[in-house]
Design a protein around this motif. Sequence first.
Motif, PDB file in Angstrom:
ATOM      1  N   VAL A   9       0.861  -1.174   0.000  1.00 42.92           N
ATOM      2  CA  VAL A   9       0.000   0.000   0.000  1.00 42.92           C
ATOM      3  C   VAL A   9       0.899   1.226   0.000  1.00 42.92           C
ATOM      4  CG1 VAL A   9      -1.649   1.303   1.392  1.00 42.92           C
ATOM      5  CG2 VAL A   9      -1.900  -1.156   1.169  1.00 42.92           C
ATOM      6  N   ASP A  14      -4.956   3.586  -1.351  1.00 40.38           N
ATOM      7  CA  ASP A  14      -4.799   2.176  -1.716  1.00 40.38           C
ATOM      8  C   ASP A  14      -5.436   1.234  -0.699  1.00 40.38           C
ATOM      9  OD1 ASP A  14      -3.247   2.944  -3.939  1.00 40.38           O
ATOM     10  OD2 ASP A  14      -1.409   2.912  -2.739  1.00 40.38           O
ATOM     11  N   SER A  19      -6.992  -4.881   0.006  1.00 37.34           N
ATOM     12  CA  SER A  19      -5.692  -4.668   0.646  1.00 37.34           C
ATOM     13  C   SER A  19      -5.729  -5.032   2.126  1.00 37.34           C
ATOM     14  CB  SER A  19      -5.210  -3.231   0.461  1.00 37.34           C
ATOM     15  OG  SER A  19      -5.973  -2.328   1.220  1.00 37.34           O
TER      16      SER A  19
END
Length: 88
Positions: A9, A14, A19
Amino acid sequence: PRSILQWNVGSHRDISHDSLSLFRLLEPQIEILVLGTGDRVERLHPATLKQMRECGIAVEVQDTANACATFNFLMNERRVVAAGLIPP
């Protein structure tokens, strides 16, 4: 119980359901995820935070310096905690 993993990240933009999947896979399951978003606290998408809560993981979003301090405090309390840290 004590691991360091690379989290791919680059910025708070992000951080997503995908993630954060890394943190949902940890064993034992973590209670709290402390996210450090760099030099300042950044807002994350509410749906992303909701998905983590639905998995039983509380999320605390802070600037990275404070996230490190919070992580250390929770570790000293023997909480099952993880940190996702973006360098300032």
